[in-house]
Design a protein around this motif. Sequence first.
Motif, mmCIF file in Angstrom:
data_model
loop_
_atom_site.group_PDB
_atom_site.id
_atom_site.type_symbol
_atom_site.label_atom_id
_atom_site.label_comp_id
_atom_site.label_asym_id
_atom_site.label_seq_id
_atom_site.Cartn_x
_atom_site.Cartn_y
_atom_site.Cartn_z
ATOM 1 N N ARG A 1 0.822 -1.224 0.000
ATOM 2 C CA ARG A 1 0.000 0.000 0.000
ATOM 3 C C ARG A 1 0.854 1.271 0.000
ATOM 4 O O ARG A 1 0.352 2.367 0.248
ATOM 5 C CB ARG A 1 -0.953 -0.015 1.195
ATOM 6 C CG ARG A 1 -2.047 -1.064 1.035
ATOM 7 C CD ARG A 1 -2.752 -1.360 2.343
ATOM 8 N NE ARG A 1 -3.558 -0.277 2.846
ATOM 9 C CZ ARG A 1 -4.840 -0.054 2.518
ATOM 10 N NH1 ARG A 1 -5.442 -0.845 1.634
ATOM 11 N NH2 ARG A 1 -5.519 0.936 3.050
ATOM 12 N N LEU A 2 2.137 1.118 -0.315
ATOM 13 C CA LEU A 2 3.019 2.283 -0.365
ATOM 14 C C LEU A 2 2.523 3.307 -1.381
ATOM 15 O O LEU A 2 2.670 4.513 -1.179
ATOM 16 C CB LEU A 2 4.457 1.848 -0.700
ATOM 17 C CG LEU A 2 5.501 2.963 -0.815
ATOM 18 C CD1 LEU A 2 5.570 3.812 0.445
ATOM 19 C CD2 LEU A 2 6.880 2.372 -1.134
ATOM 20 N N ASP A 3 1.917 2.853 -2.459
ATOM 21 C CA ASP A 3 1.414 3.789 -3.461
ATOM 22 C C ASP A 3 0.343 4.704 -2.879
ATOM 23 O O ASP A 3 0.253 5.889 -3.237
ATOM 24 C CB ASP A 3 0.870 3.034 -4.676
ATOM 25 C CG ASP A 3 -0.354 2.194 -4.354
ATOM 26 O OD1 ASP A 3 -0.335 1.494 -3.309
ATOM 27 O OD2 ASP A 3 -1.325 2.223 -5.125
ATOM 28 N N LEU A 4 -0.472 4.170 -1.942
ATOM 29 C CA LEU A 4 -1.478 5.005 -1.286
ATOM 30 C C LEU A 4 -0.816 6.066 -0.414
ATOM 31 O O LEU A 4 -1.275 7.211 -0.366
ATOM 32 C CB LEU A 4 -2.422 4.149 -0.438
ATOM 33 C CG LEU A 4 -3.420 3.266 -1.186
ATOM 34 C CD1 LEU A 4 -4.201 2.405 -0.200
ATOM 35 C CD2 LEU A 4 -4.376 4.115 -2.018
ATOM 36 N N ALA A 5 0.250 5.668 0.272
ATOM 37 C CA ALA A 5 0.986 6.627 1.090
ATOM 38 C C ALA A 5 1.584 7.727 0.218
ATOM 39 O O ALA A 5 1.559 8.910 0.579
ATOM 40 C CB ALA A 5 2.081 5.917 1.886
ATOM 41 N N GLU A 6 2.107 7.355 -0.928
ATOM 42 C CA GLU A 6 2.674 8.339 -1.844
ATOM 43 C C GLU A 6 1.600 9.292 -2.363
ATOM 44 O O GLU A 6 1.831 10.503 -2.491
ATOM 45 C CB GLU A 6 3.377 7.632 -3.000
ATOM 46 C CG GLU A 6 4.633 6.889 -2.558
ATOM 47 C CD GLU A 6 5.297 6.122 -3.683
ATOM 48 O OE1 GLU A 6 6.540 6.185 -3.780
ATOM 49 O OE2 GLU A 6 4.578 5.475 -4.472
ATOM 50 N N ARG A 7 0.433 8.771 -2.645
ATOM 51 C CA ARG A 7 -0.673 9.634 -3.101
ATOM 52 C C ARG A 7 -1.119 10.582 -1.993
ATOM 53 O O ARG A 7 -1.438 11.748 -2.246
ATOM 54 C CB ARG A 7 -1.834 8.773 -3.582
ATOM 55 C CG ARG A 7 -1.569 8.093 -4.924
ATOM 56 C CD ARG A 7 -2.593 7.007 -5.217
ATOM 57 N NE ARG A 7 -3.952 7.528 -5.290
ATOM 58 C CZ ARG A 7 -5.036 6.751 -5.377
ATOM 59 N NH1 ARG A 7 -4.906 5.428 -5.375
ATOM 60 N NH2 ARG A 7 -6.237 7.290 -5.458
ATOM 61 N N PHE A 8 -1.130 10.091 -0.754
ATOM 62 C CA PHE A 8 -1.508 10.949 0.373
ATOM 63 C C PHE A 8 -0.496 12.073 0.547
ATOM 64 O O PHE A 8 -0.870 13.233 0.779
ATOM 65 C CB PHE A 8 -1.634 10.112 1.643
ATOM 66 C CG PHE A 8 -2.030 10.909 2.860
ATOM 67 C CD1 PHE A 8 -3.115 11.778 2.821
ATOM 68 C CD2 PHE A 8 -1.335 10.786 4.054
ATOM 69 C CE1 PHE A 8 -3.491 12.517 3.943
ATOM 70 C CE2 PHE A 8 -1.700 11.507 5.174
ATOM 71 C CZ PHE A 8 -2.774 12.374 5.121
ATOM 72 N N VAL A 9 0.781 11.756 0.431
ATOM 73 C CA VAL A 9 1.818 12.782 0.538
ATOM 74 C C VAL A 9 1.624 13.839 -0.548
ATOM 75 O O VAL A 9 1.758 15.046 -0.294
ATOM 76 C CB VAL A 9 3.223 12.153 0.442
ATOM 77 C CG1 VAL A 9 4.288 13.219 0.256
ATOM 78 C CG2 VAL A 9 3.531 11.349 1.707
ATOM 79 N N SER A 10 1.316 13.411 -1.743
ATOM 80 C CA SER A 10 1.103 14.360 -2.837
ATOM 81 C C SER A 10 -0.079 15.281 -2.551
ATOM 82 O O SER A 10 -0.024 16.489 -2.805
ATOM 83 C CB SER A 10 0.882 13.614 -4.152
ATOM 84 O OG SER A 10 2.063 12.948 -4.557
#
Length: 224
Positions: A19-28
């Motif tokens: 789910r790292l991609d979700l974390a990256e989207r949240f950071v964005s």
Amino acid sequence: MQTLPAPLRPTAERLFGERLDLAERFVSLLAEQGPERGLIGPREVERLWERHLLNCAFMADAIDDAAPGARTLADVGSGAGLPGVVIAIARPELEVTLIETMQRRTTWLEEVDAELGLGLEVVRARAEELHGTRSFEVVTARAVAALDKLARWTLPLVAEDGHLLAMKGSSAADEVDKAQKVLTKLGGAPPTISRYGVGEVEVPTTVVQVRRRAKATRKGDPRG
């Protein structure tokens, strides 16, 4: 898009997994909208990963230590979604409730939930308004108030044998000392202080853990 610094990638992959991609989207989302919506300061954008995302993601380790079988969690004073949204990304098995008083922040949290598909419950309320009607196995808070005041707001939301996990800084030990009487009065067991991320990030996450004792049952009580 706010790029994950290469030295932090192994830690991020450990904490978020697939789910790292979700974390990256949240950071964005935070980087793009946070400053203009008053959620984070402009200077925080450059250090979102280490000082905010990973700082909050280490709460997943704290939950594994304190309450590995927990199913319900409430984050009090969620604000920008730190740590509540981050925990929901890192631990999808948890039913996460975000409790926030300000309308513009609950609107943001609802938008983030819709964008990332996290299945969050967002509640606009003060924690005290939920006393006696809601309880959770884990309650978290970050930078909300000193521990004695925070305990009055949050411990009544903690289920018996559940845990309050409060993110604190260098003042954690002093806050614990000052809050001892309040914690005991509210049914809290002696608190412990743990640090997560040592050797992984420059500033580890300090967590004060308080278990809420189960109420003693009277002799002959069928619940005993």
